[in-house]
Design an enzyme around this catalytic site. Structure first.
Site, short mmCIF file in Angstrom:
data_model
loop_
_atom_site.label_atom_id
_atom_site.label_comp_id
_atom_site.label_asym_id
_atom_site.label_seq_id
_atom_site.Cartn_x
_atom_site.Cartn_y
_atom_site.Cartn_z
N ASP A 14 77.53 61.93 71.65
CA ASP A 14 78.22 63.01 70.91
C ASP A 14 77.96 64.39 71.52
OD1 ASP A 14 79.04 61.07 68.91
OD2 ASP A 14 76.98 61.17 68.18
N HIS A 42 85.66 59.75 71.92
CA HIS A 42 85.84 60.95 72.74
C HIS A 42 86.98 61.80 72.19
CE1 HIS A 42 83.79 58.84 76.40
NE2 HIS A 42 82.99 59.04 75.38
N ALA A 300 83.14 60.65 65.55
CA ALA A 300 84.57 60.43 65.81
C ALA A 300 84.95 58.96 65.61
CB ALA A 300 84.92 60.87 67.24
N LEU A 333 77.42 75.80 72.49
CA LEU A 333 76.55 76.97 72.41
C LEU A 333 76.92 77.83 71.21
CD1 LEU A 333 74.34 78.70 73.87
CD2 LEU A 333 76.22 79.86 75.05
#
Length: 432
Positions: A14, A42, A300, A333
Site C-alpha cells: 500500500d 493498485h 483497495a 508526503l
C-alpha cells in the site's frame, strides 16, 4: 541508462506503487507483473478518474505499452475476466495489450474455499489473508499438483488433472475443516468457458524479455504487496505467499538476474499495515487516526482499515539490503501536512534493554520490541500537488534529507498527490 527497471514496495504494501508505475510507463514498452495475484490493489488516478487494478499490470491504460503477467503470478480466471470486462467497458482494448505466461498457476474455486476455511479455523490466530485463494494456489504449485494456464491447451487432460486435485482438496475441506465440497463440474465448466481467451494471450515471456533487452526496449517490472511481506524475508508467518523482493523478478518473469538495471523502492512517508503481524511504530492515538483519515488508509482490495504509524527506518533499511535499492520514491508526503512534529524510528529497544539497528526475522522475535524515535519539527504549509522541490517547506526538506541519511539511499522521486501529474522526478530511473 537503465532499460529494466523494477518498482516495488519497501514496507508492508500500500505504498502507492500503481501510480508510480503508471507514470514511469510513459517511456516503457512493456510492464510486467512477476508475483502475487489479485490480492494486490493498485489505484490509479488519471485526470481525476479513479481506476483500481488487482491483477492486470498498471501499464494497461497506456496505448503503446504491452502488459505482461509473468509465471510468478497466481492467476484467477474469474478475477481476470471481471477486470478485463470493466476495462473493456471503458473502451480499453485489453486483449490487444495483455500477454500471459503459460506457467502461471491458476486460482480456482477450491483454493478460495480452502483459504477461507483455514482462516476460520485459525480463529483469533488468523493471518488476515484477503480470502482470495492466493496461498493455497502457491501451495499447489510447490506441491506440483497445481494447474497452469498452459494446461488449458489440452482440455481433456485438464479435466482429468482437475478431477484428481479436486478429490484431494474436497477430502480436506469436508473431513478436516467440516466445510462444503466444491462442485467439480461447475469449476470445470467455468474454466472451460474462458480457456480459449486465456490461451490466446499466451507468450514465451522469458524469450520476449530477452529479445526486448537485446533491442534496448524499456521494461518496467511491477511489484505487488511490499518487501516486509516477503514469504522468506518478511514477518513470517504474517506474510504473503510470494517473493515480493527484487529476487522475485528473475524467478517470476524469466529475466536473467544480471539484467536488472535499477530498483526503485516505493516508500510511504509514514507506515501502514493491513491485517495481523508485527508493527513496532503503530499508533493508537489521535495521530494514528489523523494519518488514517488524511491518507484515506483503507485497502483497495479488501476495504479494510489500515493500521498506521510513524516511518520505521530500521525496517526500511532491511528493504534496502534485500532489494539492493537504487533509489526511493517517497509517497504521501502531503499526509503529514499540519502535524507539529514528525517522528522517525531509528532503532529498536529489545525486551532485554539492548538497542538494535536491524529487524528481527521471525514474528515471535518482534514481541516486546519498542521503537526508538528521532523527533523533528513538522510543517503547517501544504505540500499537496507541489511539483517542484523548491516549493516544499524547509521542514519537509529536512525530513526527506534525514530519511536519505538514515537509509543511505537517495530519494529520486517525490509524490505529493494521487494524480500522475502531482509528482517530482528528480532522477528518472530509465536515465539512471
Amino acid at each position: 541508462m537503465g532499460n529494466n527497471v523494477v518498482v516495488l514496495g519497501t514496507q508492508w504494501g500500500d505504498e502507492g506503487k500503481g501510480k508510480i508505475v503508471d507514470l514511469l510507463t510513459e517511456r516503457a514498452k512493456y510492464v510486467v507483473r512477476y508475483q502475487g495475484g489479485h490480492n494486490a490493489g493498485h489505484t490509479l488516478v488519471i485526470n481525476g478518474e479513479k481506476t483500481v487494478l488487482h491483477l492486470i499490470p498498471s501499464g494497461i491504460l497506456r496505448e503503446n505499452v504491452t502488459s505482461i503477467i509473468g509465471n510468478g503470478v497466481v492467476l484467477s480466471p474469474a478475477a481476470l475476466m471481471k477486470e478485463m470486462k470493466e476495462l473493456e467497458d471503458r473502451g480499453i482494448p485489453v486483449r490487444e495489450r495483455l500477454l500471459l505466461s503459460e506457467a502461471c498457476p491458476l486460482i480456482l474455486d477450491y483454493h478460495v474455499a480452502l483459504d477461507n476455511a483455514r482462516e476460520k479455523a485459525r480463529g483469533a490466530k488468523a493471518i488476515g489473508t484477503t480470502g482470495r485463494g492466493i496461498g493455497p494456489a502457491y501451495e499447489d504449485k510447490v506441491a506440483r499438483r497445481g494447474l497452469r494456464v498452459g494446461d488449458l491447451f489440452d482440455k481433456e487432460t485438464f479435466a482429468e488433472k482437475l478431477k484428481e486435485v479436486m478429490e484431494y482438496h474436497n477430502f480436506q475441506l469436508v473431513n478436516y475443516y467440516k466445510a462444503e465440497a466444491v462442485d467439480y463440474q461447475k469449476v470445470l465448466d467455468d474454466t472451460m468457458a474462458v480457456a480459449d481467451i486465456l490461451t490466446s494471450m499466451v507468450v514465451d515471456v522469458s524469450d520476449l524479455l530477452d529479445q526486448a533487452r537485446q533491442r534496448g526496449d524499456f521494461v518496467m517490472f511491477e511489484g505487488a504487496q511490499g518487501t516486509l511481506l516477503d514469504i522468506d524475508h518478511g514477518t513470517y508467518p504474517y506474510v504473503t505467499s510470494s517473493n515480493t523482493t527484487a529476487g522475485g523478478v528473475a524467478t517470476g518473469s524469466g529475466l536473467g538476474p544480471r539484467y536488472v538495471d535499477y530498483v526503485l523502492g516505493i516508500l510511504k512517508a509514514y507506515s501502514t499495515r493491513v491485517g495481523a503481524g508485527p508493527f513496532p511504530t503503530e499508533l493508537f492515538d489521535e495521530t494514528g487516526e489523523f494519518l488514517c483519515k488524511q491518507g484515506n488508509e483503507f485497502g483497495a482490495t479488501t476495504g479494510r482499515r489500515r493500521r498506521t504509524g510513524w516511518l520505521d527506518t530500521v525496517a526500511v533499511r532491511r528493504a534496502v539490503q534485500l532489494n539492493s535499492l537504487s533509489g526511493f520514491c517517497l509517497t504521501k508526503l502531503d499526509v503529514l501536512d499540519g502535524l507539529k512534529e514528525v517522528k522517525l524510528c531509528v532503532a529498536y529497544r529489545m525486551p532485554d534493554g539492548r538497542e538494535v539497528a536491524t529487524t528481527p526475522l521471525a514474528a515471535d522475535d518482534w514481541k516486546g520490541v519498542e521503537p526508538i524515535y528521532e523527533t523533528m519539527p513538522g510543517w503547517s504549509e501544504s505540500t499537496f500537488g507541489v511539483k517542484d522541490r523548491s516549493g516544499l517547506p524547509q521542514a519537509a526538506l529536512n525530513y526527506i534529507k534525514r530519511i536519505e541519511e538514515l537509509t543511505g539511499v537517495p530519494i529520486d522521486i517525490i509524490s505529493t498527490g494521487p494524480d500522475r501529474t502531482e509528482t517530482m522526478i528528480l532522477r528518472d530511473p530509465f536515465d539512471a
